[in-house]
Write a protein that holds these residues in place. Structure first.
Motif, short mmCIF file in Angstrom:
data_model
loop_
_atom_site.label_atom_id
_atom_site.label_comp_id
_atom_site.label_asym_id
_atom_site.label_seq_id
_atom_site.Cartn_x
_atom_site.Cartn_y
_atom_site.Cartn_z
N ASP A 92 41.77 34.86 48.44
CA ASP A 92 40.71 35.07 49.43
C ASP A 92 41.09 34.55 50.81
O ASP A 92 40.56 35.02 51.82
N ASN A 93 42.01 33.60 50.86
CA ASN A 93 42.42 33.02 52.14
C ASN A 93 43.69 33.64 52.71
O ASN A 93 44.18 33.20 53.74
N PHE A 94 44.22 34.65 52.04
CA PHE A 94 45.46 35.28 52.50
C PHE A 94 45.22 36.24 53.66
O PHE A 94 44.16 36.87 53.75
N THR A 95 46.22 36.38 54.51
CA THR A 95 46.19 37.38 55.57
C THR A 95 46.61 38.72 54.98
O THR A 95 47.09 38.79 53.84
N ASP A 96 46.49 39.78 55.76
CA ASP A 96 46.93 41.09 55.30
C ASP A 96 48.43 41.08 55.00
O ASP A 96 48.87 41.70 54.03
N ALA A 97 49.21 40.36 55.80
CA ALA A 97 50.66 40.27 55.56
C ALA A 97 50.92 39.56 54.23
O ALA A 97 51.80 39.98 53.46
N ASP A 98 50.15 38.52 53.94
CA ASP A 98 50.29 37.82 52.66
C ASP A 98 49.96 38.75 51.50
O ASP A 98 50.62 38.72 50.45
N LEU A 99 48.94 39.56 51.68
CA LEU A 99 48.53 40.48 50.62
C LEU A 99 49.58 41.55 50.35
O LEU A 99 49.74 41.99 49.21
N VAL A 100 50.32 41.97 51.38
CA VAL A 100 51.41 42.92 51.18
C VAL A 100 52.46 42.30 50.26
O VAL A 100 52.96 42.95 49.33
N ILE A 101 52.77 41.04 50.48
CA ILE A 101 53.73 40.33 49.63
C ILE A 101 53.20 40.24 48.20
O ILE A 101 53.92 40.53 47.24
N MET A 102 51.94 39.86 48.05
CA MET A 102 51.33 39.75 46.72
C MET A 102 51.34 41.09 46.00
O MET A 102 51.61 41.17 44.80
N GLU A 103 51.04 42.16 46.73
CA GLU A 103 51.04 43.49 46.12
C GLU A 103 52.44 43.85 45.64
O GLU A 103 52.62 44.41 44.56
N SER A 104 53.45 43.51 46.43
CA SER A 104 54.84 43.79 46.04
C SER A 104 55.22 43.01 44.79
O SER A 104 55.89 43.54 43.90
N VAL A 105 54.80 41.77 44.71
CA VAL A 105 55.06 40.96 43.53
C VAL A 105 54.38 41.58 42.31
O VAL A 105 54.99 41.71 41.24
N ALA A 106 53.13 41.98 42.47
CA ALA A 106 52.39 42.59 41.36
C ALA A 106 53.07 43.89 40.91
O ALA A 106 53.21 44.15 39.71
N ASP A 107 53.51 44.70 41.89
CA ASP A 107 54.22 45.94 41.55
C ASP A 107 55.50 45.63 40.77
O ASP A 107 55.83 46.32 39.81
N GLY A 108 56.22 44.59 41.18
CA GLY A 108 57.44 44.19 40.49
C GLY A 108 57.17 43.77 39.06
O GLY A 108 57.92 44.12 38.15
N ILE A 109 56.10 43.05 38.84
CA ILE A 109 55.74 42.62 37.49
C ILE A 109 55.42 43.84 36.61
O ILE A 109 55.85 43.93 35.47
N VAL A 110 54.66 44.78 37.17
CA VAL A 110 54.29 45.99 36.42
C VAL A 110 55.55 46.77 36.05
O VAL A 110 55.71 47.20 34.90
N LYS A 111 56.45 46.95 37.01
CA LYS A 111 57.70 47.69 36.73
C LYS A 111 58.53 46.97 35.68
O LYS A 111 59.11 47.60 34.80
N TYR A 112 58.61 45.65 35.77
CA TYR A 112 59.36 44.87 34.78
C TYR A 112 58.79 45.08 33.38
O TYR A 112 59.52 45.29 32.42
N LYS A 113 57.46 45.05 33.26
CA LYS A 113 56.83 45.24 31.95
C LYS A 113 57.07 46.65 31.41
O LYS A 113 57.25 46.82 30.21
N GLU A 114 57.07 47.62 32.30
CA GLU A 114 57.35 49.00 31.89
C GLU A 114 58.77 49.11 31.35
O GLU A 114 59.01 49.76 30.34
N LEU A 115 59.72 48.48 32.03
CA LEU A 115 61.12 48.50 31.58
C LEU A 115 61.29 47.77 30.26
O LEU A 115 62.06 48.18 29.40
N GLU A 116 60.56 46.69 30.10
CA GLU A 116 60.62 45.90 28.88
C GLU A 116 60.12 46.69 27.68
O GLU A 116 60.61 46.52 26.57
N GLU A 117 59.13 47.54 27.90
CA GLU A 117 58.54 48.32 26.82
C GLU A 117 59.44 49.46 26.35
O GLU A 117 59.30 49.96 25.25
N LYS A 118 60.37 49.88 27.21
CA LYS A 118 61.25 51.01 26.87
C LYS A 118 62.38 50.61 25.97
O LYS A 118 62.79 49.64 25.69
#
Length: 118
Positions: A92-118
């Motif tokens: 809640d206290n993050f700036t928009d720039a901080d949120l871009v970083i968080m979104e990238s991290v979340a995307d990376g986690i999702v992609k990692y889990k997808e690769l792990e499942e294959k």
């Protein structure tokens, strides 16, 4: 009249309160001063599973962002865990720039889990 053994075992929630307090870097004395309770009362809640009053429980979970859902509701009815609520509080206290970083991290986690499942 209810049997004594029917009482809710508060120890798990007490430990979650302790963990959240420590994570926020607060002492029992500081929390006690904020919500106007004796630090020894908080010690008993955290370590012995003492049942707090409803008002003290409300004050603790509100201050420390602890979800009571995971302790009182069946797992299929969980709204948000304490960890999720604490993370959202930080976000809640993050700036928009901080949120871009968080979104990238979340995307990376999702992609990692997808690769792990294959």
């Amino acid at each position: 009249m209810r049997k004594k053994e029917d009482k809710y075992d508060f120890r798990a929630l007490g430990l979650a309160i302790k963990e959240a307090r420590k994570k926020q870097g607060l002492t029992r004395e500081q929390v006690g001063a904020i919500i106007e309770i004796d630090p020894r009362y908080l010690t008993n809640i955290e370590n012995k599973g003492q049942h707090p009053s409803l008002q003290v429980l409300y004050d603790l979970v509100s201050l420390l962002n602890v979800s009571v859902d995971e302790f009182f509701l069946a797992s299929d009815n969980l709204a948000k865990s304490s960890r999720r609520r604490q993370l959202e509080s930080k976000i809640d206290n993050f700036t928009d720039a901080d949120l871009v970083i968080m979104e990238s991290v979340a995307d990376g986690i999702v992609k990692y889990k997808e690769l792990e499942e294959k």
